[in-house]
Design a protein around this motif. Structure first.
Motif, PDB file in Angstrom:
ATOM      1  N   VAL A 135       0.908  -1.505  -0.533  1.00 49.33           N
ATOM      2  CA  VAL A 135       0.092   0.294  -0.370  1.00 49.33           C
ATOM      3  C   VAL A 135       1.220   1.202  -0.479  1.00 49.33           C
ATOM      4  N   THR A 136       1.904   0.922   0.814  1.00 46.78           N
ATOM      5  CA  THR A 136       2.974   2.427   0.795  1.00 46.78           C
ATOM      6  C   THR A 136       3.101   2.525  -0.675  1.00 46.78           C
ATOM      7  N   ARG A 137       3.526   1.448  -1.316  1.00 46.73           N
ATOM      8  CA  ARG A 137       4.381   1.828  -2.575  1.00 46.73           C
ATOM      9  C   ARG A 137       2.840   2.208  -3.611  1.00 46.73           C
ATOM     10  N   LEU A 148      -0.880  13.040  -5.430  1.00 47.89           N
ATOM     11  CA  LEU A 148      -1.174  12.887  -3.769  1.00 47.89           C
ATOM     12  C   LEU A 148      -0.946  14.166  -3.338  1.00 47.89           C
ATOM     13  N   ARG A 149      -1.738  14.648  -2.145  1.00 53.15           N
ATOM     14  CA  ARG A 149      -2.182  15.728  -1.951  1.00 53.15           C
ATOM     15  C   ARG A 149      -1.000  16.185  -0.723  1.00 53.15           C
ATOM     16  N   ARG A 156       2.298   6.891   5.985  1.00 53.85           N
ATOM     17  CA  ARG A 156       1.462   7.110   6.974  1.00 53.85           C
ATOM     18  C   ARG A 156      -0.050   7.051   6.908  1.00 53.85           C
ATOM     19  N   ALA A 157       0.015   7.209   5.110  1.00 51.96           N
ATOM     20  CA  ALA A 157      -1.513   7.188   4.582  1.00 51.96           C
ATOM     21  C   ALA A 157      -1.228   5.456   4.651  1.00 51.96           C
ATOM     22  N   LEU A 187     -11.878   7.585   2.904  1.00 51.36           N
ATOM     23  CA  LEU A 187     -10.460   7.499   3.398  1.00 51.36           C
ATOM     24  C   LEU A 187      -9.137   7.642   2.814  1.00 51.36           C
ATOM     25  N   ILE A 188      -9.377   6.435   1.816  1.00 44.01           N
ATOM     26  CA  ILE A 188      -8.155   6.786   1.361  1.00 44.01           C
ATOM     27  C   ILE A 188      -8.141   8.170  -0.110  1.00 44.01           C
ATOM     28  N   SER A 189      -8.889   8.533  -0.458  1.00 39.65           N
ATOM     29  CA  SER A 189      -9.416   9.386  -1.364  1.00 39.65           C
ATOM     30  C   SER A 189      -9.126  10.680  -0.541  1.00 39.65           C
ATOM     31  N   SER A 190      -9.151  10.684   0.149  1.00 41.22           N
ATOM     32  CA  SER A 190      -8.985  11.617   1.831  1.00 41.22           C
ATOM     33  C   SER A 190      -7.157  11.860   1.367  1.00 41.22           C
ATOM     34  N   PHE A 191      -6.417  11.503   0.934  1.00 42.31           N
ATOM     35  CA  PHE A 191      -5.027  11.366   0.800  1.00 42.31           C
ATOM     36  C   PHE A 191      -5.066  11.933  -0.462  1.00 42.31           C
TER      37      PHE A 191
END
Length: 196
Positions: A135-137, A148-149, A156-157, A187-191
């Protein structure tokens, strides 16, 4: 191409029956309180019959049940990267609605396996590390694509995303009004700059 024939087919069918029974028993009792004998009773065979198909006993059954669950998730994730990988994570969560027993088993075992002496401790430790790295990758790839925002750290995301999904599964099992897939997507979209 035709599938297995004769004895090979019967063996494969029996293994599937045993795994289904193990899932049922483990889901109901947890790993620690379950026995191979109980699994054998559900299938309608002897304990020796179960051990014939799963050398290594209860731990071998547990590993096979968990590997079957993980194989289904890997199939959805495939070789996807970046945003496609994050979307596929949401789809994996979406499939959980039809697999309450599997989700319940996984949740019970993940909690039990926090004990370093639990036979599945190493499995879960490695599994969480592999997933967190993947997921980090994905978030790093999104960042390299400019998606990415500002200020979002990919690691951390990734950890927040995993914690959210794991927590949503527990809340869903407890009967709270959550949608694991849609809430995870939010939640994923918030990043991300653009939602998935």
């Amino acid at each position: 191409m035709a599938g297995p024939r004769g004895e090979y087919r019967k063996t494969a069918e029996r293994r599937t029956q045993i795994l289904d029974a193990a899932l049922e028993v483990f889901s109901k009792n947890g790993y620690t309180a379950s026995s191979v004998n109980e699994i054998a009773r559900v299938v309608g065979i002897s304990q020796t019959g179960v051990l014939h198909h799963f050398t290594g006993g209860k731990m071998a059954l547990l590993r096979a049940v968990l590997e079957r669950r993980d194989a289904a998730a890997r199939e959805l994730l495939g070789d996807k990267q970046g945003r496609d990988f994050l979307r596929a994570m949401v789809e994996v969560s979406r499939t959980q609605r039809a697999q309450r027993g599997v989700v319940q088993l996984y949740t019970i075992l993940a909690a039990e396996a926090t004990d370093p002496d639990h036979p599945a401790h190493a499995y879960f430790t490695e599994r969480f590390q592999v997933i967190a790295d993947a997921v980090t990758r994905a978030y790093e790839q999104v960042r390299s694509d400019g998606g990415l925002r500002e200020g979002v750290d990919p690691r951390r995301a990734a950890l927040s995303s995993l914690a959210s999904i794991e927590g949503l599964q527990l809340l869903w099992l407890d009967g709270l009004d959550v949608d694991i897939a849609e809430d995870s997507a939010r939640l994923i979209s918030s990043f991300l700059i653009e939602p998935i």
